[in-house]
Design an enzyme around this catalytic site. Structure first.
Site, PDB file in Angstrom:
ATOM      1  N   ASN A  10       0.859  -1.192   0.000  1.00  0.00           N
ATOM      2  CA  ASN A  10       0.000   0.000   0.000  1.00  0.00           C
ATOM      3  C   ASN A  10       0.897   1.244   0.000  1.00  0.00           C
ATOM      4  O   ASN A  10       1.714   1.431   0.914  1.00  0.00           O
ATOM      5  CB  ASN A  10      -0.895  -0.051   1.252  1.00  0.00           C
ATOM      6  CG  ASN A  10      -1.813   1.145   1.360  1.00  0.00           C
ATOM      7  OD1 ASN A  10      -1.396   2.275   1.119  1.00  0.00           O
ATOM      8  ND2 ASN A  10      -3.049   0.916   1.747  1.00  0.00           N
ATOM      9  N   HIS A  13       1.000   6.239   1.876  1.00  0.00           N
ATOM     10  CA  HIS A  13       1.720   7.203   2.709  1.00  0.00           C
ATOM     11  C   HIS A  13       2.918   7.831   2.024  1.00  0.00           C
ATOM     12  O   HIS A  13       3.501   8.789   2.548  1.00  0.00           O
ATOM     13  CB  HIS A  13       2.029   6.594   4.076  1.00  0.00           C
ATOM     14  CG  HIS A  13       0.740   6.347   4.812  1.00  0.00           C
ATOM     15  ND1 HIS A  13      -0.141   7.365   5.093  1.00  0.00           N
ATOM     16  CD2 HIS A  13       0.136   5.198   5.216  1.00  0.00           C
ATOM     17  CE1 HIS A  13      -1.225   6.862   5.679  1.00  0.00           C
ATOM     18  NE2 HIS A  13      -1.074   5.549   5.759  1.00  0.00           N
ATOM     19  N   HIS A  46      -5.623   3.706  -1.648  1.00  0.00           N
ATOM     20  CA  HIS A  46      -6.946   4.081  -1.133  1.00  0.00           C
ATOM     21  C   HIS A  46      -7.250   5.508  -1.568  1.00  0.00           C
ATOM     22  O   HIS A  46      -6.608   6.457  -1.114  1.00  0.00           O
ATOM     23  CB  HIS A  46      -6.923   3.969   0.404  1.00  0.00           C
ATOM     24  CG  HIS A  46      -8.240   4.225   1.063  1.00  0.00           C
ATOM     25  ND1 HIS A  46      -8.416   4.124   2.420  1.00  0.00           N
ATOM     26  CD2 HIS A  46      -9.457   4.573   0.565  1.00  0.00           C
ATOM     27  CE1 HIS A  46      -9.676   4.395   2.734  1.00  0.00           C
ATOM     28  NE2 HIS A  46     -10.326   4.682   1.614  1.00  0.00           N
ATOM     29  N   ARG A  48      -9.418   8.282  -0.993  1.00  0.00           N
ATOM     30  CA  ARG A  48     -10.400   8.695   0.021  1.00  0.00           C
ATOM     31  C   ARG A  48     -11.234   9.858  -0.484  1.00  0.00           C
ATOM     32  O   ARG A  48     -10.794  10.618  -1.349  1.00  0.00           O
ATOM     33  CB  ARG A  48      -9.682   9.101   1.315  1.00  0.00           C
ATOM     34  CG  ARG A  48      -8.959   7.965   2.002  1.00  0.00           C
ATOM     35  CD  ARG A  48      -8.412   8.410   3.344  1.00  0.00           C
ATOM     36  NE  ARG A  48      -9.459   8.505   4.324  1.00  0.00           N
ATOM     37  CZ  ARG A  48      -9.663   7.640   5.317  1.00  0.00           C
ATOM     38  NH1 ARG A  48      -8.861   6.606   5.473  1.00  0.00           N
ATOM     39  NH2 ARG A  48     -10.652   7.807   6.164  1.00  0.00           N
ATOM     40  N   ARG A  52      -6.889  12.850   0.924  1.00  0.00           N
ATOM     41  CA  ARG A  52      -5.803  13.282   1.807  1.00  0.00           C
ATOM     42  C   ARG A  52      -4.445  12.697   1.396  1.00  0.00           C
ATOM     43  O   ARG A  52      -3.415  13.217   1.756  1.00  0.00           O
ATOM     44  CB  ARG A  52      -6.109  12.931   3.258  1.00  0.00           C
ATOM     45  CG  ARG A  52      -6.055  11.462   3.567  1.00  0.00           C
ATOM     46  CD  ARG A  52      -6.267  11.185   5.028  1.00  0.00           C
ATOM     47  NE  ARG A  52      -7.628  11.452   5.451  1.00  0.00           N
ATOM     48  CZ  ARG A  52      -8.168  10.920   6.547  1.00  0.00           C
ATOM     49  NH1 ARG A  52      -7.439  10.155   7.323  1.00  0.00           N
ATOM     50  NH2 ARG A  52      -9.411  11.168   6.859  1.00  0.00           N
ATOM     51  N   GLU A  73      -8.674   0.618  -2.960  1.00  0.00           N
ATOM     52  CA  GLU A  73      -9.523   0.669  -1.755  1.00  0.00           C
ATOM     53  C   GLU A  73     -10.479   1.823  -1.914  1.00  0.00           C
ATOM     54  O   GLU A  73     -10.066   2.946  -2.253  1.00  0.00           O
ATOM     55  CB  GLU A  73      -8.669   0.911  -0.514  1.00  0.00           C
ATOM     56  CG  GLU A  73      -7.972  -0.310  -0.017  1.00  0.00           C
ATOM     57  CD  GLU A  73      -7.189   0.008   1.249  1.00  0.00           C
ATOM     58  OE1 GLU A  73      -7.554   0.932   1.983  1.00  0.00           O
ATOM     59  OE2 GLU A  73      -6.195  -0.675   1.480  1.00  0.00           O
ATOM     60  N   THR A 104      -8.381   3.746   8.459  1.00  0.00           N
ATOM     61  CA  THR A 104      -9.600   2.942   8.478  1.00  0.00           C
ATOM     62  C   THR A 104      -9.716   2.257   9.843  1.00  0.00           C
ATOM     63  O   THR A 104      -8.916   1.398  10.184  1.00  0.00           O
ATOM     64  CB  THR A 104      -9.567   1.891   7.349  1.00  0.00           C
ATOM     65  OG1 THR A 104      -9.103   2.531   6.172  1.00  0.00           O
ATOM     66  CG2 THR A 104     -10.938   1.305   7.110  1.00  0.00           C
ATOM     67  N   GLU A 154     -11.170  -9.174   3.156  1.00  0.00           N
ATOM     68  CA  GLU A 154      -9.898  -8.811   3.786  1.00  0.00           C
ATOM     69  C   GLU A 154     -10.180  -8.598   5.258  1.00  0.00           C
ATOM     70  O   GLU A 154     -11.039  -7.783   5.626  1.00  0.00           O
ATOM     71  CB  GLU A 154      -9.301  -7.546   3.157  1.00  0.00           C
ATOM     72  CG  GLU A 154      -7.973  -7.181   3.848  1.00  0.00           C
ATOM     73  CD  GLU A 154      -7.146  -6.150   3.113  1.00  0.00           C
ATOM     74  OE1 GLU A 154      -7.212  -6.107   1.869  1.00  0.00           O
ATOM     75  OE2 GLU A 154      -6.432  -5.392   3.798  1.00  0.00           O
ATOM     76  N   HIS A 193      -3.769  -4.292   7.835  1.00  0.00           N
ATOM     77  CA  HIS A 193      -3.872  -3.148   8.739  1.00  0.00           C
ATOM     78  C   HIS A 193      -2.983  -3.301   9.959  1.00  0.00           C
ATOM     79  O   HIS A 193      -3.230  -4.155  10.808  1.00  0.00           O
ATOM     80  CB  HIS A 193      -5.310  -2.860   9.184  1.00  0.00           C
ATOM     81  CG  HIS A 193      -5.517  -1.380   9.393  1.00  0.00           C
ATOM     82  ND1 HIS A 193      -5.012  -0.707  10.468  1.00  0.00           N
ATOM     83  CD2 HIS A 193      -6.119  -0.446   8.626  1.00  0.00           C
ATOM     84  CE1 HIS A 193      -5.315   0.568  10.357  1.00  0.00           C
ATOM     85  NE2 HIS A 193      -5.979   0.758   9.246  1.00  0.00           N
TER      86      HIS A 193
END
Ligand code: PXP
Length: 247
Positions: A10, A13, A46, A48, A52, A73, A104, A154, A193
Site C-alpha cells: 500500500n 503514505h 486508497h 479517500r 488526503r 480501496e 480505516t 480482507e 492493517h
C-alpha cells in the site's frame, strides 16, 4: 491449496509525504514501480473522499504505470463506484470511511449494510473487478459477505496488531477462527492493517490466507533501509512463517 502468500504494498503514505508540501515529490507511482521491481505481487491505493493522500491523477497513473494488479480501496459511494468503473482496477476493496478518522478504524458492517453494499458488489463484479470486503474477523460478517456473493474478504487485523500479550493472543484466535470459517464458505481470505515485522508472522502462518496488504510500516521502514530492503525483510518473515506452517 496453493500456499503462496501474496504481498500487496500500500503506497498511500508516500502520497501523504508528498502532499505535506503540495508538490509532486515523493511520487507514489515511482514507489509502486519500485515495489513491483522488489517483488510486490500487487499495489494497493486508497482513494479517500477527502483525497488526503492518493489523488485521482495517481490512480490514473497507477493504472497505466504498473504491471502488477492494482487493488483500489474505496468507500461504497457513487463517486468511488464511478471512478472504479472508469479505471477498472484488478480489484476493489470496499472499506468503511469516516471523514475524521486517521486511518480505516474498523471493518465494514456487512450485516447491517447488506442492501447498500449489494449494489456496489454487483456493479463492480459485472465489470470483472474482483471485489473484497474489509471486515472484522467475525463469523456473522463473513456469513453476510458470502451471502452477498463477494469472492474475497480482507480481515482487519488492526486490533491484533495494536494489542499486547493476552489480548493479542485472544485477537489472534479470533482471526484464526475467522480464517477457517472464510475458507469453509469458499471465500478467498486476505488480511491487513497495522502489520509489522513483529506482528506479521502469526498471520502469515495461517495457510488459507492468500494475501497480506501492508503499507504504513513498510513505507516508514523505507525511510531507514530503503523500500526494497524493507520489503525483502517483510517477505522473509512471511515466507518463514508460512514454510514452518506447511512443512
Ligand atoms: N488493508 C486495508 C483495507 C486498509 O485500509 C489499509 C490501510 O489503508 C491497509 C490494508 C494497510 O494498512 P497499514 O497501512 O496499516 O499497513
Amino acid at each position: 491449496m496453493d500456499s503462496y502468500l501474496r504481498l500487496g504494498v500500500n503506497i498511500d503514505h508516500v502520497a501523504t509525504i508528498r502532499n505535506a508540501r503540495g508538490g509532486d515529490h515523493p511520487d507514489p507511482v515511482r514507489a509502486a514501480k519500485m515495489a513491483e521491481q522488489a517483488g510486490a505481487d500487487g499495489i494497493t491505493a486508497h482513494l479517500r473522499e477527502d483525497r488526503r493522500h492518493i489523488s485521482d491523477a495517481d490512480i490514473e497513473r497507477l493504472i497505466d504505470g504498473i504491471n502488477v494488479p492494482l487493488n483500489l480501496e474505496m468507500a461504497a459511494t457513487d463517486e468511488m463506484l464511478e471512478i472504479a468503473l472508469r479505471h477498472k482496477p484488478h480489484a476493489a476493496c470496499i472499506v468503511p470511511e469516516k471523514r475524521e478518522e486517521q486511518t480505516t478504524e474498523g471493518g465494514l458492517d456487512v450485516v447491517g449494510g447488506a442492501h447498500h453494499l449489494k449494489t456496489y458488489i454487483d456493479k463492480l463484479s459485472a465489470e470483472g473487478i474482483r471485489v473484497s470486503l474489509f471486515i472484522e474477523p467475525d463469523v456473522a460478517q463473513l456469513d453476510a459477505a458470502a451471502g452477498l456473493g463477494a469472492p474475497v474478504v480482507e480481515l482487519h487485523v488492526g486490533s491484533y496488531c495494536d494489542s499486547r500479550q493476552v489480548a493479542r493472543s485472544r485477537e489472534l484466535q479470533r482471526i484464526e477462527k475467522a480464517v477457517v470459517h472464510a475458507h469453509s464458505l469458499g471465500l478467498e481470505c486476505h488480511a491487513g492493517h497495522g502489520l509489522t515485522y513483529d506482528t506479521v508472522g502469526p498471520v502469515a502462518a495461517m495457510p488459507t490466507i492468500a494475501e497480506l496488504n501492508i503499507g504504513h510500516f513498510l513505507i516508514g521502514e523505507a525511510i531507514f533501509t530503503g523500500l526494497e530492503n524493507a520489503m525483502m525483510r517483510m517477505r522473509s518473515v512471511m515466507n518463514k512463517a508460512r514454510a514452518r506452517e506447511t512443512a
